[in-house]
Write an enzyme that holds these catalytic residues in place. Structure first.
Site, PDB file in Angstrom:
ATOM      1  N   ASP A  11      -2.955-122.063 -19.315  1.00 37.03           N
ATOM      2  CA  ASP A  11      -3.913-121.888 -20.396  1.00 37.03           C
ATOM      3  C   ASP A  11      -5.168-121.279 -19.768  1.00 37.03           C
ATOM      4  O   ASP A  11      -5.383-121.399 -18.557  1.00 37.03           O
ATOM      5  CB  ASP A  11      -4.202-123.259 -21.032  1.00 37.03           C
ATOM      6  CG  ASP A  11      -5.270-123.185 -22.108  1.00 37.03           C
ATOM      7  OD1 ASP A  11      -5.213-122.265 -22.947  1.00 37.03           O
ATOM      8  OD2 ASP A  11      -6.161-124.047 -22.102  1.00 37.03           O
ATOM      9  N   ASP A  13      -8.953-121.191 -21.310  1.00 36.61           N
ATOM     10  CA  ASP A  13     -10.180-121.973 -21.488  1.00 36.61           C
ATOM     11  C   ASP A  13      -9.930-123.441 -21.179  1.00 36.61           C
ATOM     12  O   ASP A  13      -9.064-124.079 -21.767  1.00 36.61           O
ATOM     13  CB  ASP A  13     -10.706-121.812 -22.915  1.00 36.61           C
ATOM     14  CG  ASP A  13     -11.035-120.361 -23.253  1.00 36.61           C
ATOM     15  OD1 ASP A  13     -11.482-119.630 -22.360  1.00 36.61           O
ATOM     16  OD2 ASP A  13     -10.808-119.960 -24.412  1.00 36.61           O
TER      17      ASP A  13
END
Length: 190
Positions: A11, A13
Site C-alpha cells: 500500500d 499511504d
C-alpha cells in the site's frame, strides 16, 4: 530468499509515505517514512519485485489530477532510488467509494491486474498495508496479508484482522528476507 516470493505488494499511504486525513496532494505534503527507502533497497538487492497498490479517491473528488499524482509517484521513486531501491509498478484506483468500480480496495481489481501483468503466484505473494481494506483486498486476490502499525495500522490492529503484524515496513522486510522465518514458510496461511 525463496524464489517462491519474487513480488511484494505495498500500500502507499501509511506504509511508504505518511498518511494524511486530507490526502497527499502535492510534493510539499509528501513525507516518505523513515527506513522505507532503505528497506525497499534491501528488497531490490534480494531480487524482489516491488509493486504499489493504492487507492487515490482524491482524483475522483477533483482534488488532484493524474499529472499531479504521477509527480508524487515520481518523487517517491526518486527518494527510494537514493537507497538503491526501485518500485517496479504503481497501480492506483482513481475512483471514489460510490463509483462501484472493481479496482478500489477492498476489492482485488488492482492486485488481479498486477498479477496478470507480472505473472506472480498469489499464494506466494504478500500485500503489506495499514488498513483492513488492504488485508481484505489481499485475501480476495488469494495473497497473504501483513499489517504494519504505521499510518492507520494502530487503529486496524484493534479490528483483530488475524494477520501478522509489524512495527513498520522495515521490520516486515527484516522478517521477509529471512528464509527460515516461520511466517513465510510455504505452508503458512493467515
Amino acid at each position: 530468499m525463496h524464489n517462491a516470493y519474487p513480488t511484494l505488494l505495498l500500500d502507499r499511504d501509511g506504509v511508504i509515505n505518511g498518511d494524511r486525513s486530507d490526502y497527499v496532494l502535492n510534493l510539499d505534503q509528501l513525507v516518505v517514512l523513515p527506513g522505507v527507502a532503505t528497506a525497499i533497497g534491501r528488497l531490490k538487492r534480494a531480487g524482489v519485485r516491488v509493486v504499489v497498490i493504492t487507492n487515490q479517491g482524491c482524483i475522483a473528488k477533483g482534488l488532484l489530477d493524474e499529472a499531479g499524482l504521477q509527480a508524487i509517484h515520481q518523487r517517491i521513486r526518486e527518494v527510494i532510488a537514493l537507497e538503491g531501491g526501485a518500485i517496479d509498478a504503481i497501480y492506483h484506483c482513481p475512483h471514489h467509494n460510490a463509483d462501484g468500480c472493481s479496482c478500489r480496495k477492498p476489492k482485488p481489481g488492482m492486485i488481479l491486474q498486477a498479477q496478470k501483468d507480472w505473472g506472480f503466484d498469489p499464494k506466494h505473494t504478500w500485500m503489506v498495508g495499514d488498513t483492513q481494506r488492504d488485508m481484505e483486498a489481499a485475501r480476495a486476490a488469494g495473497c497473504n496479508a501483513a499489517l504494519v502499525l504505521t499510518g492507520h495500522g494502530d487503529a486496524s490492529l484493534a479490528q483483530q484482522l488475524n494477520v501478522p503484524c509489524f512495527q513498520n515496513l522495515a521490520h516486515f522486510v527484516d522478517a521477509f528476507l529471512q528464509t527460515d522465518h516461520p511466517l513465510f514458510a510455504p505452508c503458512w496461511h493467515p
